[in-house]
Design an enzyme around this catalytic site. Structure first.
Site, PDB file in Angstrom:
ATOM      1  CE  LYS A   1       0.073  -1.782   4.431  1.00 17.17           C
ATOM      2  NZ  LYS A   1      -0.222  -3.073   4.995  1.00 17.17           N
TER       3      LYS A   1
ATOM      4  CD  GLU B   1      -9.573  -6.325  -3.641  1.00 17.90           C
ATOM      5  OE1 GLU B   1     -10.095  -6.157  -4.742  1.00 17.90           O
ATOM      6  OE2 GLU B   1      -9.892  -5.672  -2.630  1.00 17.90           O
TER       7      GLU B   1
ATOM      8  CB  VAL C   1      -7.125  -1.359   0.491  1.00 16.54           C
ATOM      9  CG1 VAL C   1      -8.143  -0.645   1.382  1.00 16.54           C
ATOM     10  CG2 VAL C   1      -6.200  -0.359  -0.167  1.00 16.54           C
TER      11      VAL C   1
ATOM     12  N   GLY D   1      -6.861  -6.114   3.698  1.00 11.35           N
ATOM     13  CA  GLY D   1      -6.464  -7.527   3.768  1.00 11.35           C
ATOM     14  C   GLY D   1      -7.315  -8.426   2.891  1.00 11.35           C
TER      15      GLY D   1
ATOM     16  CD  GLU E   1       4.802  -4.009  11.594  1.00 11.68           C
ATOM     17  OE1 GLU E   1       6.002  -3.880  11.316  1.00 11.68           O
ATOM     18  OE2 GLU E   1       3.882  -3.794  10.791  1.00 11.68           O
TER      19      GLU E   1
ATOM     20  CG  ASP F   1      -1.400   0.717   7.298  1.00 10.33           C
ATOM     21  OD1 ASP F   1      -0.695   0.197   6.408  1.00 10.33           O
ATOM     22  OD2 ASP F   1      -2.524   0.290   7.623  1.00 10.33           O
TER      23      ASP F   1
ATOM     24  CE  LYS G   1      -3.842  -1.001   5.048  1.00  5.24           C
ATOM     25  NZ  LYS G   1      -4.052  -1.535   6.421  1.00  5.24           N
TER      26      LYS G   1
ATOM     27  N   GLY H   1      -3.131 -10.228   8.034  1.00  2.00           N
ATOM     28  CA  GLY H   1      -2.919 -11.657   8.269  1.00  2.00           C
ATOM     29  C   GLY H   1      -2.516 -12.351   6.988  1.00  2.00           C
TER      30      GLY H   1
END
Lengths: 439, 439
Positions: free
Chosen positions: B108, B132, B135, B137, B193, B204, B208, B305
């Protein structure tokens, strides 16, 4: 020069008008998005006054009462069928396919009942058939299954896919009124049809889950094997108990894949409030899909209405126009998998499906009643997770006893209820509502 | 004989493994869905022990530490970039495009910052670029905008698109703990993280929403023009007040189209509980799209994930493989609209955007305080819809006064706060959180 794709639309009712509105009012935007000049050339409907077309129709080249004007027009690439019903719609679609025209439709009943015949005609003629508008109105869900989730084994798909039934249940919950009263208001407001049978008896939801499950599980679903139970017997008292149990009662359509067979069923369901699905209110619809890789995704929006459903129909028209302009045919199989569309998986009998149940017993409150009910449930190996009894009552009056069971075979529940309902202490038939397990 | 499409994947981290799992474990299913033999031929990663590949990698023909093994392999049709970061990823993608390979990515940051360069290289080489997985997941949303909703003028798109921030806010709400404590636990559990800056500071989400708004509004969004405010200053007391106001505090990314400009912003937001968006909890994400025809649709699922994001990446691979097998190129433009990808709409300054605000003033509770605050707000033409004051306090102690405003220009709110915060009665800086209007 831009590619031109001509469209003919038959059926100028609510969805027909909505589709015309999308294609005509957003024509420039659609051109910006596709580089294709998508023209709604012809609109056919028996009821159109062709001498006095409305503002939208006056933008079309041909406005007619004759379906043949679409079928016989060699310039028309895509035919949009929005008349509904079975016989004429099916004949019209098959004629269009045989003339090598692509077809877009929103006719869930037709595809659920006679899909195979249509899919085979399309394959034979090397043209596309799309029907995103048939399920969930404006919610993108069929293309999601066929394209986005194509890498997933889908294990379950379920949802609220009838706006009328959901509107009625939401109103019952929010206004404390009984089914009949809410239905009447819904009919007055146009949220329920004069004959609401298909919506309130779950038949419309069954048509839609047949289509969803076919695409999700790579098989055809024989419509008559779907267990269907409507919402007409839902009482306010059950909605009140649902609140105490932190649940909402929703008309769910549920399809699950097992190793050797499938479950496909439509019935009122206690949905725990912690599930997002329980929060889907009013005329809105939602479909939840559980893939082995994607995990759960939910797709929510307006399940009906001219413009939302028109948006889905137009999306299909645009997709086919893109295929035509890019010179590709048979890019994506009609149901999202490559088979001959004749294979049927076995469907489980509803009696062989395990669920947790909400059971409401209407009894005379006298010594031994609880023991009798508990005894019969124990005899059928049905174990109880929670029990509630209404607290206000006059002596000798009927009282409601509610039990939530652990998961049990429906046949055991049915047998237990049959036995219990024979007892003299019962004041009304026992109410049984399945409980959705958390996903 | 079935068409063969060869795939090379670079970056064998969480999403790389997830993608390999989808393509390899569900290979038969994908063949059933497409009729195409999609082969994950090569996996490249600097950290792979090529002598001892894991079970998944042992199913690939080539396992390598050298990116060139993908770029130089003429059999590879589709390259999957999952290394993340800017420089190397961009160079790698552009090299692949120049070698006429299609590209799938979930990067992204890269597409939000340097999209134009990549889109132009793809157009020039007549190959596809899909992302795809960048954005939401595993949630299908980019293809939804490009295909399903292609007939709609999209007026607004917003959502919860960072799972880490949503996890932290949900935990704060449910467990009554402060930000720092919840962040620490999230880091221990792997939901945040070691350096959580991008997630908790909203960067982030901004990446997106830049991608979403570009596709929704047919333009490019200059990343640096996006207003970004993170969740680090959210206090438990604000979450408690939100509960009293029947709201949840969510980190929303919001983009709206106006006649002459756009709003694109990321900030903590009070979302009324009646909105389904308020019920999106934990690591789940949701995107809501408002089209002029479809009305609102919501798309919900796992925002991160390995397997969910791998499902989205594989969906792109399958889509491109279908294009290849059907012999079509440039079927759908990269961003869903046909332009040269250099046009930028003006973006509104955050100060020129009107919102309702939640304002929390931390004051010494003495006569005249309320009058002072109310006076300053009135001076800036800010009108109040609701006021709350905490009731428990010791004399002379700091007390929180909360006001909900009607819609007001942010610059007026900022100016009013600046003036109020200069007063001696203020015990802390005033907290201002925007309120989401109902859609």
């Amino acid at each position: 020069m831009a590619e031109i794709v001509n469209v003919g639309l038959i059926g100028y009712g609510t969805v027909g008008k909505g589709t015309a509105e999308v294609l005509l009012k957003n024509k420039n935007l659609i051109f910006e998005n596709t580089g294709i000049d998508i023209r709604l050339k012809t609109v056919a409907d028996l009821a159109i006054d062709t001498a006095n077309p409305d503002e939208l129709l006056s933008l079309c080249e041909v406005v007619t009462n004759n379906a043949e004007d679409i079928l016989n027009d060699q310039d028309i690439d895509i035919v949009v069928e929005l008349i509904g019903g079975y016989t004429f719609a099916k004949d019209f679609i098959i004629s269009a396919l045989n003339k090598k025209k692509h077809v877009v439709s929103a006719n869930k009943a037709l595809f659920a009942m006679y899909g195979t015949e249509i899919y085979q005609a399309a394959e034979l003629n090397n043209v596309s058939v799309c029907f995103e508008g048939a399920v969930g109105g404006g919610i993108p869900v069929l293309r999601v299954i066929k394209e986005d989730l194509a890498g997933n084994n889908i294990n379950e798909i379920f949802g609220i896919i009838n706006g009328t039934a959901n509107y009625i249940l939401s109103k019952m919950e929010k206004e404390g009124k009984e089914f009949e009263e809410v239905l009447k208001v819904a009919q007055e407001l146009g949220y329920a049809e004069a004959d609401p049978t298909f919506d309130i008896e779950g038949i419309d939801s069954a048509h839609k889950i047949a289509i969803l499950a076919s695409m999700a599980f790579n098989t055809l679903i024989p419509f008559e094997k779907i267990y269907v139970e409507g919402i007409t017997s839902i009482k306010q008292i059950d909605i009140e108990f649902a609140k105490k149990l932190d649940c909402k009662i929703k008309l769910l359509a549920i399809a699950k894949k097992h190793e050797n067979d499938l479950e496909v069923r439509v019935h009122p369901t206690m949905v725990p409030d912690v599930e997002l699905m329980a929060q889907v209110d009013g005329v809105f619809n939602a479909v939840e899909i559980i893939g082995d890789m994607s995990d759960k995704t939910m797709h929510y929006g307006r399940g009906a209405g001219g413009k939302p459903t028109g948006s889905a129909v137009a999306g299909d028209v645009i997709s086919i126009a893109r295929d035509i302009a890019a010179g590709c045919t048979k890019r994506t199989p009609i149901l999202g998998f490559k088979k001959d569309y004749t294979y049927y998986y076995p469907i489980k009998d509803i009696k062989d499906i395990k669920s947790a149940f909400y059971l409401r017993f209407s009894v005379v409150d006298e010594p031994g009643t609880l023991a009798m009910i508990a005894g019969v449930l124990a005899k059928y190996n049905i174990s109880i997770s929670e029990a509630i009894q209404t607290d206000e009552r006059a002596p000798g009056e009927a009282v409601n006893m509610v039990f939530m069971t652990h998961k049990a075979l429906a046949r055991k529940i049915y047998d237990a209820i049959e036995e219990i309902d024979k007892s003299d202490v019962m004041r009304d038939k026992t109410v049984a509502i399945r409980v959705k397990e958390l996903v």
